[in-house]
Design an enzyme around this catalytic site. Structure first.
Site, PDB file in Angstrom:
ATOM      1  CG  ASP A  60      -1.876   1.173   1.231  1.00 52.93           C
ATOM      2  OD1 ASP A  60      -2.973   1.009   0.679  1.00 52.93           O
ATOM      3  OD2 ASP A  60      -1.522   2.252   1.755  1.00 52.93           O
ATOM      4  CE1 TYR A  65       0.825   7.833   2.393  1.00 52.33           C
ATOM      5  CE2 TYR A  65       1.201   5.543   1.849  1.00 52.33           C
ATOM      6  CZ  TYR A  65       0.423   6.517   2.428  1.00 52.33           C
ATOM      7  OH  TYR A  65      -0.758   6.169   3.040  1.00 52.33           O
ATOM      8  CE  LYS A  90      -3.570   4.717   0.432  1.00 51.50           C
ATOM      9  NZ  LYS A  90      -2.152   4.602   0.810  1.00 51.50           N
ATOM     10  CG  HIS A 123      -4.286   9.745   0.080  1.00 47.41           C
ATOM     11  ND1 HIS A 123      -2.933   9.655  -0.140  1.00 47.41           N
ATOM     12  CD2 HIS A 123      -4.474   9.304   1.353  1.00 47.41           C
ATOM     13  CE1 HIS A 123      -2.332   9.172   0.943  1.00 47.41           C
ATOM     14  NE2 HIS A 123      -3.246   8.963   1.866  1.00 47.41           N
ATOM     15  CE  LYS A 247       7.144   2.873   8.946  1.00 49.65           C
ATOM     16  NZ  LYS A 247       7.786   3.316  10.217  1.00 49.65           N
ATOM     17  CB  SER A 248       7.323  -2.685  10.603  1.00 53.21           C
ATOM     18  OG  SER A 248       8.503  -2.736  11.389  1.00 53.21           O
ATOM     19  CB  VAL A 249      11.666   0.539   8.750  1.00 49.91           C
ATOM     20  CG1 VAL A 249      10.899   1.532   7.881  1.00 49.91           C
ATOM     21  CG2 VAL A 249      11.867   1.088  10.158  1.00 49.91           C
ATOM     22  NE  ARG A 253       8.937  -3.058  16.387  1.00 48.97           N
ATOM     23  CZ  ARG A 253       9.117  -1.789  16.753  1.00 48.97           C
ATOM     24  NH1 ARG A 253       9.023  -0.812  15.858  1.00 48.97           N
ATOM     25  NH2 ARG A 253       9.386  -1.507  18.004  1.00 48.97           N
ATOM     26  CG  ASN A 257       3.603  -6.499  12.159  1.00 47.50           C
ATOM     27  OD1 ASN A 257       3.550  -6.809  13.347  1.00 47.50           O
ATOM     28  ND2 ASN A 257       4.004  -5.303  11.751  1.00 47.50           N
TER      29      ASN A 257
END
Ligand SMILES: NC(=O)c1ccc[n+]([C@@H]2O[C@H](COP(=O)([O-])OP(=O)(O)OC[C@H]3O[C@@H](n4cnc5c(N)ncnc54)[C@H](OP(=O)(O)O)[C@@H]3O)[C@@H](O)[C@H]2O)c1
Length: 296
Positions: A60, A65, A90, A123, A247-249, A253, A257
């Site tokens: 997504d 972004y 979006k 959006h 979301k994770s960097v 995680r 997730n």
């Protein structure tokens, strides 16, 4: 258009190893994806590559972004066929006028390096801008669906009044409405409207950007299942029928997730989480009726 009977009971029958939801246009969307909001361009390629490696097949992103190109690079570098990865983008708030939206959409396809996007969203409705006209913006997305460059189209941050205006003044019912939704802000009326009208709810900030992770009731549930709070909350979303893309960097995680299909929350635990709703007080993000941000 009358009420669509398609999507909402499907999650109960779904194969939990590979969940997908069928949208009102008969396209299938993976129920769990990977969000890239606030991931800087230079980190996005690595994060998306990690996610694809783990097994995520739904990304997504958004024009605002500013990382669509890195998403496209990671998908190409994965060696997977384009058809194996579901990509959402979006429309930027700055490009609601039809001519601008057409140009921006071409920019999205170019940045992604793809001749289509699986799902393209308005959006934000921005009802205080563009003379309150988000209908012509939506009708422009209908063109993208019609010409096949967007397999599905939908909206984000639309309130019931905005959805009712689309229903009265346009042809295509949005396939999804992507809204803020997490245990503290369950956005129940908008989600219920979606259920009644065949619009799948996508829950953004599914773990409230980390804001629910210290909740004692959630910690108690997580300990009983031997899972993290984030996993319990994501599992709650899945059992509600929401589409989610945490979301994770952080590689650990990102893996964690995705590991939410080997357990199921019992009814009493789902109800405990339902009871954490704080209504409007739980909202973290801006209210769609007044949000009027345009990128500079
Ligand atoms: N349509 C819209 O207007 C809109 C608005 C906001 C978001 N979205 C979409 O929804 C996606 C998800 O929302 P979001 O990014 O705002 O918030 P989120 O997914 O609820 O939370 C992300 C935050 O939680 C942390 N986190 C992730 N997994 C974790 C775990 N297992 N344990 C502990 N902390 C964890 C991340 O940290 P690290 O990254 O440091 O690991 C990050 O700080 C976005 O990426 C975007 O695609 C859409």
């Amino acid at each position: 258009m009358g009420r669509l009977e398609l999507p909402y009971d499907l999650w109960q029958d779904v194969d939990l190893a590979a969940p997908a939801i069928t949208l009102n246009d008969a396209q299938a969307i993976p129920q769990l994806g990977f969000g890239v909001f606030q991931i800087p361009l230079d980190e996005t390629r690595r994060a998306v590559s990690d996610a694809i490696e783990v097994g995520y097949r739904h990304i997504d992103t958004a024009e605002m972004y500013e990382n669509e190109a890195a998403v496209g690079e990671a998908v190409h570098a994965s060696g997977l066929d384009r058809s194996e990865v579901y990509i959402t983008s979006k429309l930027s708030n700055g490009f609601h006028r039809p001519e601008d939206a057409r140009r921006a959409f071409e920019g999205t396809l170019e940045a992604l390096g793809s001749d289509y996007v699986d799902l393209f969203l308005v959006h934000w409705p921005l009802p205080t801008l563009y003379d309150g006209d988000f209908v012509s913006t939506w009708q422009t997305l209908e063109e993208f669906k019609e010409d096949g460059r967007a397999r599905s189209i939908g909206v984000s941050n639309f309130e019931i009044a905005h959805l009712e205006r689309l229903a009265a003044e346009s042809v295509v019912v949005p396939a999804v409405n992507q809204i803020e939704l997490h245990p503290y802000f369950q956005n129940r009326e908008v989600a219920a409207y979606g259920r009644e009208h065949g619009i799948v709810t996508e829950a953004w900030a599914p773990i409230a950007q980390g804001g629910v992770l210290d909740d004692s009731a959630l910690i108690e549930i997580a300990e009983r299942y031997g899972k993290s709070v984030a996993q319990v909350v994501l599992r709650w979303h899945i059992q509600q029928g929401n589409v989610v893309f945490p979301k994770s960097v952080t590689p650990e995680r990102i893996r964690q997730n995705f590991a939410i299909f080997d357990f199921e929350l019992e009814r009493a635990d789902l109800e405990t989480i339902d009871g954490l709703d704080r209504g409007e007080a739980g909202r973290n993000g801006p209210h769609p009726d007044t949000f009027a941000y345009i990128p500079s």
